[in-house]
Design an enzyme around this catalytic site. Structure first.
Site, PDB file in Angstrom:
ATOM      1  N   ASP A  47       0.790  -1.114   0.077  1.00 34.27           N
ATOM      2  CA  ASP A  47       0.007  -0.099  -0.177  1.00 34.27           C
ATOM      3  C   ASP A  47       0.694   1.196  -0.031  1.00 34.27           C
ATOM      4  OD1 ASP A  47      -2.980   0.907   0.452  1.00 34.27           O
ATOM      5  OD2 ASP A  47      -1.936   1.984   2.285  1.00 34.27           O
TER       6      ASP A  47
ATOM      7  N   GLU B 208      14.374 -15.271   0.774  1.00 35.45           N
ATOM      8  CA  GLU B 208      14.851 -16.532   1.699  1.00 35.45           C
ATOM      9  C   GLU B 208      13.777 -17.635   1.543  1.00 35.45           C
ATOM     10  OE1 GLU B 208      14.227 -14.566   5.553  1.00 35.45           O
ATOM     11  OE2 GLU B 208      15.959 -13.122   5.354  1.00 35.45           O
TER      12      GLU B 208
HETATM   13  C1  NOJ Z   1      -4.367   2.782  -1.014  1.00 33.69           C
HETATM   14  C2  NOJ Z   1      -5.596   1.909  -0.628  1.00 33.69           C
HETATM   15  O1  NOJ Z   1      -5.902   1.258  -1.636  1.00 33.69           O
HETATM   16  C3  NOJ Z   1      -6.801   2.950  -0.135  1.00 33.69           C
HETATM   17  O2  NOJ Z   1      -7.872   2.155   0.033  1.00 33.69           O
HETATM   18  C4  NOJ Z   1      -6.472   3.457   1.134  1.00 33.69           C
HETATM   19  O3  NOJ Z   1      -7.373   4.407   1.885  1.00 33.69           O
HETATM   20  C5  NOJ Z   1      -4.969   4.352   1.045  1.00 33.69           C
HETATM   21  N1  NOJ Z   1      -4.157   3.476   0.288  1.00 33.69           N
HETATM   22  C6  NOJ Z   1      -4.402   4.509   2.489  1.00 33.69           C
HETATM   23  O4  NOJ Z   1      -4.127   3.320   3.124  1.00 33.69           O
END
Ligand code: NOJ
Length: 553
Positions: free
Chosen positions: A215, A264
């Site tokens: 993310d 790993e």
């Molecule tokens: C991207 C994620 O896909 C989204 O749903 C989220 O709100 C933001 N990152 C923050 O984590």
């Protein structure tokens, strides 16, 4: 044969390259299937539906966050990275789900949220209870406020969800959050933070997870060891690797450390970066020395237009060749208006993805949406996508042809983007409504109880029950196409075929597998070959407008 051997045979083959052309199905777990009737989807619900995933024909599941969370941002506010939200199950349920997926030959990618924790994470609680300058505060980004008593924010920065990006903690200090205030950003210059995430990656890898979706992969590295610029100054700075907040070159030092962890394991664990960066900077994230693959959102942002599609496909295949990775294709996910809806809206102010948000903001008026055309185009686009070299990332519900749920009462909405931006952003709840499995029932078969977001009456016609086994349904199209794809998938190359029409795209894979898409309205006479599947009925050997057909030449 011993049981162990029998089990070993059922596990996916230890192929180091499985991810390169995988069809990956994203599960937003709280909205997929609810096994205990509490209105929230859970891990046992996924286990119960493994036969559905097998019949769909996907290669891997990408599971959005399932960790303990107050759901300030749909689970992207993580309280504990090495546990399961009790509403979704237990670690034992996670193991059962992983084994069931693996036994069915389906791999598992989990979401890692490294840019920020939740404000309920034990580290953040400790930071709040600790004084300025303490080691606990050093795990986050704390700064003194401006003004004599620190009553003003350290800078005027805006958060991605709207509103200020700095939050006071009552002692003259403020902490930074890119997203909601419940999502404090971590300090990735801190070795303890780095070590803890390596531990998390090993924790899930040891449990058999095959890969990770990272993310906000372009946000971790920050350089705030300078006088903080204003928001206007930040906006004016080039995003060339030296920006204080986004897509910094030094973020790749973190991913080099992660690659050592992935390697790993045998097969090496994979990763895909969620990095909203300029296309020419994407390859850095997809490097084999780093995460290995990166999302490419270019088609998601494009109109249903032959010229745009052709340029994007050619450009991204070129990038993939340069980086040595394979490219990725995405039309829908849990953050955007579903593509069956986007493609049914009249073109307005450029990018298709934005049109969807604008339509939601106007209350999703049905008079502006041609849902039938949207779905027809979405099916054509997806069939094209599934013929391309590279990985296809599919989002739960698109295989049913679901439209965005536009009308959700404000009192029932959940997305912080809606609450932090009144009248500016309707948020992402409309693509996160629990799936309809049956025509009837309290939550259309999602579970024995209700549904944590309201489902509209039209879901009945889009349910799995209504579509399974029905010739011409979207579910039947996905099942047929995915089965053909796994049979036909060949070397990662393609060549464009001359069609004589600017609104018709055709390409051939090395084994003669050919895909033809008509983006226009006038029928197109198909070239010679056996028709394998088409997104809509053919008219005497010709492809109508807004349709794709696959042929074996
Ligand atoms: C991207 C994620 O896909 C989204 O749903 C989220 O709100 C933001 N990152 C923050 O984590």
């Amino acid at each position: 044969m011993t049981d162990t051997l029998a089990e070993a045979r059922l596990l996916p083959t230890p192929d180091e390259t499985w991810w390169r052309q995988a069809a990956v199905y994203q599960i937003y777990p709280r909205s997929f299937a609810d096994s205990n009737g509490d209105g929230v989807g859970d891990l046992s619900g996924i286990t119960d539906r493994v036969p559905y995933l097998v019949e769909l024909g996907i290669d891997a599941v990408w599971l959005s966050p399932f960790y303990p969370s107050a759901l300030a941002d749909g689970g992207y506010d993580v309280d504990d990275y090495r546990n399961v939200d009790p509403r979704l199950g237990t670690l034992a349920d996670f193991d059962v789900m992983t084994q069931a997926l693996h036994a069915a030959g389906i791999r598992l990618i989990v979401d890692i949220v490294p840019n920020h924790t939740s404000d309920r994470h034990e580290w953040f609680r400790e930071a709040l209870a600790s004084p300025k300058g303490s080691a606990a505060r050093e795990r986050y980004i704390f700064r003194d406020g401006a003004g004599p008593d620190g009553a003003e924010p350290p800078a005027d920065w805006e958060s991605t969800f709207g509103g200020p990006a700095w939050e006071p903690v009552g002692d003259g200090q403020w902490y930074f959050h890119f997203f909601a205030k419940e999502q404090p950003d971590l300090n990735w210059n801190n070795p303890e933070v780095r070590a803890d995430f390596r531990r998390t990656l090993r924790f899930w890898s040891d449990r058999g997870v095959d890969g990770f979706r990272i993310d906000v992969a372009h946000g971790l590295a920050k350089d705030l060891g300078r006088t903080l610029p204003t928001q206007a100054e930040l906006d004016a700075l080039p995003k060339d690797g030296s920006h204080p907040l986004w897509d910094r070159d030094d973020v790749h030092e973190i991913y080099a450390e992660w690659r050592a962890v992935f390697n790993e394991y045998a097969p090496a664990r994979t990763a895909v970066a969620e990095a909203w960066v300029a296309s020419d900077r994407r390859a850095r994230y997809a490097s084999a020395d780093g995460l290995g693959q990166a999302f490419n959102f270019d088609l998601l942002e494009a109109d249903f237009d032959a010229g745009q599609f052709r340029d994007i496909i050619a450009f991204n295949l070129g990038l993939a060749a340069e980086s040595g990775s394979s490219t990725t294709w995405v039309f829908s996910n849990h953050d955007v208006v579903r593509h069956a809806t986007r493609y049914g809206l009249p073109p307005r102010n450029g990018a298709a993805a934005k049109q969807g948000s604008q339509w939601l903001l106007r209350g999703g008026p049905a008079s502006e949406l041609d849902a039938e055309l949207g779905l027809r185009r979405a099916r054509a686009a997806t069939l094209l996508e599934l013929a391309l070299p590279g990985s296809a990332y599919l989002y739960q519900g698109e295989e049913l042809g679901l439209q965005e749920v536009a009308h959700i009462p404000a009192a029932e909405r959940q997305d912080p983007a809606f609450f932090r931006n009144p009248g500016v952003d309707m948020g992402r709840d409309g693509c996160r409504v629990p799936l309809p499995w049956t025509r009837t029932g309290p939550s259309y078969g999602f579970g024995a109880g209700g549904s944590h977001l309201p489902q509209p009456a039209w879901f009945t016609g889009y349910s799995v029950e209504a579509e399974a086994g029905v010739a011409g349904s979207t579910l039947s199209l996905y099942r047929t196409a995915l089965a053909l794809r796994s049979r036909l998938q060949a070397a990662e190359s393609m060549e464009w075929l001359e069609t004589g029409r600017a609104d018709v795209l055709a390409f051939r894979r090395p084994n003669g597998w050919t895909s033809v898409t008509n983006f226009g309205t006038e029928a197109f006479t198909l070239p010679a070959g056996e028709v394998l599947v088409s997104s809509t009925g053919l008219e005497a050997g010709s492809l109508p407008g807004a349709a794709t057909a696959w042929l074996q030449a």
